[in-house]
Write an enzyme that holds these catalytic residues in place. Structure first.
Site, mmCIF file in Angstrom:
data_model
loop_
_atom_site.group_PDB
_atom_site.id
_atom_site.type_symbol
_atom_site.label_atom_id
_atom_site.label_comp_id
_atom_site.label_asym_id
_atom_site.label_seq_id
_atom_site.Cartn_x
_atom_site.Cartn_y
_atom_site.Cartn_z
ATOM 1 N N ASN A 156 31.031 107.958 53.235
ATOM 2 C CA ASN A 156 30.761 108.928 52.166
ATOM 3 C C ASN A 156 30.592 110.355 52.670
ATOM 4 O OD1 ASN A 156 28.291 108.098 53.323
ATOM 5 N ND2 ASN A 156 27.181 108.832 51.545
ATOM 6 N N THR A 236 24.804 95.114 54.741
ATOM 7 C CA THR A 236 25.342 95.231 56.106
ATOM 8 C C THR A 236 24.209 95.436 57.102
ATOM 9 O OG1 THR A 236 27.184 96.411 55.072
ATOM 10 C CG2 THR A 236 27.147 96.361 57.467
ATOM 11 N N GLU A 254 19.631 103.189 58.360
ATOM 12 C CA GLU A 254 19.560 104.089 57.200
ATOM 13 C C GLU A 254 20.413 103.462 56.112
ATOM 14 O OE1 GLU A 254 17.582 106.530 57.079
ATOM 15 O OE2 GLU A 254 17.061 106.567 59.200
ATOM 16 N N CYS A 288 23.748 108.744 49.502
ATOM 17 C CA CYS A 288 22.586 107.851 49.429
ATOM 18 C C CYS A 288 21.387 108.538 48.800
ATOM 19 C CB CYS A 288 22.243 107.353 50.832
ATOM 20 S SG CYS A 288 22.012 108.707 51.993
ATOM 21 N N GLU A 468 15.454 109.118 61.340
ATOM 22 C CA GLU A 468 16.322 109.976 62.131
ATOM 23 C C GLU A 468 15.788 111.407 62.028
ATOM 24 O OE1 GLU A 468 20.179 109.214 60.315
ATOM 25 O OE2 GLU A 468 20.614 107.744 61.877
#
Ligand code: NDP
Length: 491
Positions: A156, A236, A254, A288, A468
């Protein structure tokens, strides 16, 4: 100017190469439906080659001075700036997002990521403690690179998120084996050439292209990748954790989000509206962090809906190459079908479509076959509807109303996700109380996607594990060693 390759090859040990098997994946331009590129389909063989190259490169790179690593990474950032036009076009072709967006957001942010971590390492500090009687000592913390990091990123925000991972991994002295999404891998490949020209030694950055279930899984399972930094879907992420956790790898996940935008009773709607609309539909809602669930105080619902639908109907969906297009297309027809199915699920549960809900028609001939969808607003779905609970990852927003601000918190927290939330209010003490009560790794107040790269970034609940950004990323990609020196006397 660099041109995007028609064949996207692996980058291993400083050279581009095809797969041993000779296999390729073909990718169409999602806006036109035309054949776009062939992507090398790598797997365990290529990951092993990349690991061998990374093992040879890791120690010398870790021994390079911080100042030299910083200089190399700053040259990478300059190289990205110099290739802005080519990178922006490649990303627009791969994803179908507007060229104006890739030029103004994605590619500049990739350069900013490299600049940020290239300079952050120059100012790193180490903890130290003067340990008092009865045993006097000096304790301090050494931080060493972990060796080889595996970095896996989604489609994305391709170069934006790819660089967000590899820049801190490289800056802290690691070698990297990375895999971008096979749907949008081109700019990662172009970055390898830029990094090579900037003086990054061969083997320090390796990119293996291919499917997640093949190349991605091989990176995760390889015993030599000591840390896995992954951004992508929650399912995933769970599969990756299932492989990496028993191997005791460091993990940063994430994952998905279903982020509430809370409109309080006192919100300044007129000035907030452009940002509320942007937060719902930027990048066709495929971020997201998008505010995909709007919760409005019931006293403002009618006014909100009038303003919101007026703004949404003014959004232009069209050819990503045209500067007036606010929204381009979705990443693929398959993804658009999934998004549309969730809209229909919302309607079946009782939501009312007050804008969009359908595929875009009347487009120019060049993009008539593309995966375009109109920005969609679903009013008043029940809280347990799939359109409220599941991440749609498309240009779809639900609007629900609440009676009391405590109800807004309950509704906001009422999904499995906990990535981001936005609060629109004039009352900062209310905003503070709500921020405290929300299950979210990031809370924006009267703004959205305003990022300071020093802050921790990530989610709670099913939105991920770890953070992060800033010092969190520098810590993730290093191993601490506590050194304790007995001093015999007070320091
Ligand atoms: P996926 O989870 O499908 O894929 C992400 C990456 O993982 C891709 O490179 C993919 O490869 C790879 N992959 C897939 N399966 C495996 C596996 N078993 N082992 C290792 N790697 C694998 O996500 P999408 O690409 O569809 O991206 C959209 C998702 O990303 C959304 O849920 C979104 O919320 C999330 N996201 C989260 C962000 C955050 O910071 N929290 C930011 C941006 C997106 P391939 O594509 O080749 O299958």
């Amino acid at each position: 100017m660099q041109t995007a390759p028609t064949q996207v090859q692996h980058f291993i040990g400083g050279s581009f190469c095809a797969s041993e098997s000779g296999a390729w994946i073909s990718r169409e331009n999602p806006a036109t439906g035309d054949a776009l590129r062939l992507i090398a389909r790598g797997g365990a063989f290529e990951v092993q080659r990349a690991t061998t190259a990374a093992e040879m490169a890791a120690k010398p790179w870790a021994a390079t001075s911080v100042a030299e690593r910083s200089r190399v990474l700053l040259r990478v950032a300059d190289g990205i700036d110099a290739q802005l036009d080519a990178l922006a076009l490649a990303e627009c072709e791969d994803t179908g997002k507007p060229l104006a967006l890739t030029r103004s957001l994605d590619i500049p942010r990739a350069a900013a990521n490299f600049r940020f971590f290239a300079t952050a390492i120059l100012h790193e500090t180490s903890e130290s403690y003067r340990t008092d009687a009865p045993q006097h000592a000096l304790n301090y913390v050494l931080r060493k690179p972990i060796g080889i990091a595996g970095c896996i990123s989604p489609w994305n925000l391709p170069l934006y998120l790819f660089s967000w991972k590899i820049a801190p991994a490289l800056a802290t002295g690691n070698a990297v084996i990375a895999k971008p999404s096979e749907l949008a891998p081109t700019t990662a490949s172009m970055l390898c050439e830029i990094a090579s020209r900037a003086g990054l030694p061969p083997g320090v950055l390796n990119v293996v292209h291919g499917l997640g279930s093949e190349a991605g899984a091989a990176i995760v399972a390889h015993p030599q990748t000591k840390a896995i930094s992954f951004t992508g879907g929650t399912t995933t992420g769970a599969a990756i954790a299932g492989v990496a956790a028993p191997m005791f790898k460091k993990l940063s996940l994430e994952l998905g989000g279903k982020n509430p935008t809370i409109i309080c009773a006192d919100a300044d709607l007129a000035s907030a509206m452009p940002e509320i609309v942007r937060s719902a539909f930027l990048n066709q809602g495929q971020i997201c962090l998008c505010g995909s669930r709007v919760l409005v105080h019931k006293s403002r619902l009618a006014e909100f809906m009038e303003l919101f639908t007026a703004h949404v109907s003014g959004l232009k969906v069209g050819d990503p190459l045209e500067s007036e297009s606010d929204l381009g297309c979705l990443v693929s027809n398959e993804h658009r079908a999934k998004v549309h199915a969730l809209v229909q699920a919302g309607v079946a549960d009782g939501a009312k479509v007050v804008a969009g809900g359908n595929f875009t028609t009347g487009l120019s001939a060049r993009v008539a076959k593309g995966a375009f969808m109109n920005p969609t607003v679903l009013l008043a779905p029940p809280q347990d509807s799939r359109c409220v609970q599941e991440e749609i990852f498309g240009p779809v927003v639900t609007v629900q109303s609440f009676d009391r601000h405590a109800d807004a918190i309950r509704m906001a927290n009422g999904t499995r996700y906990g990535l981001a939330a936005t609060i629109w209010t004039r009352d900062l003490s209310r905003a503070h109380r709500m921020a405290h009560a929300l299950d979210a790794g990031i809370v924006w107040v009267n703004c959205w996607l305003l990022r300071d790269l020093r802050t921790p970034f990530g989610g709670m609940k099913d939105s991920g594990v770890g953070r992060e950004g800033g010092s969190e990323a520098l810590r993730f990609f290093t191993e601490p060693t506590n050194v304790c020196i007995a001093t015999g006397a007070q320091l």
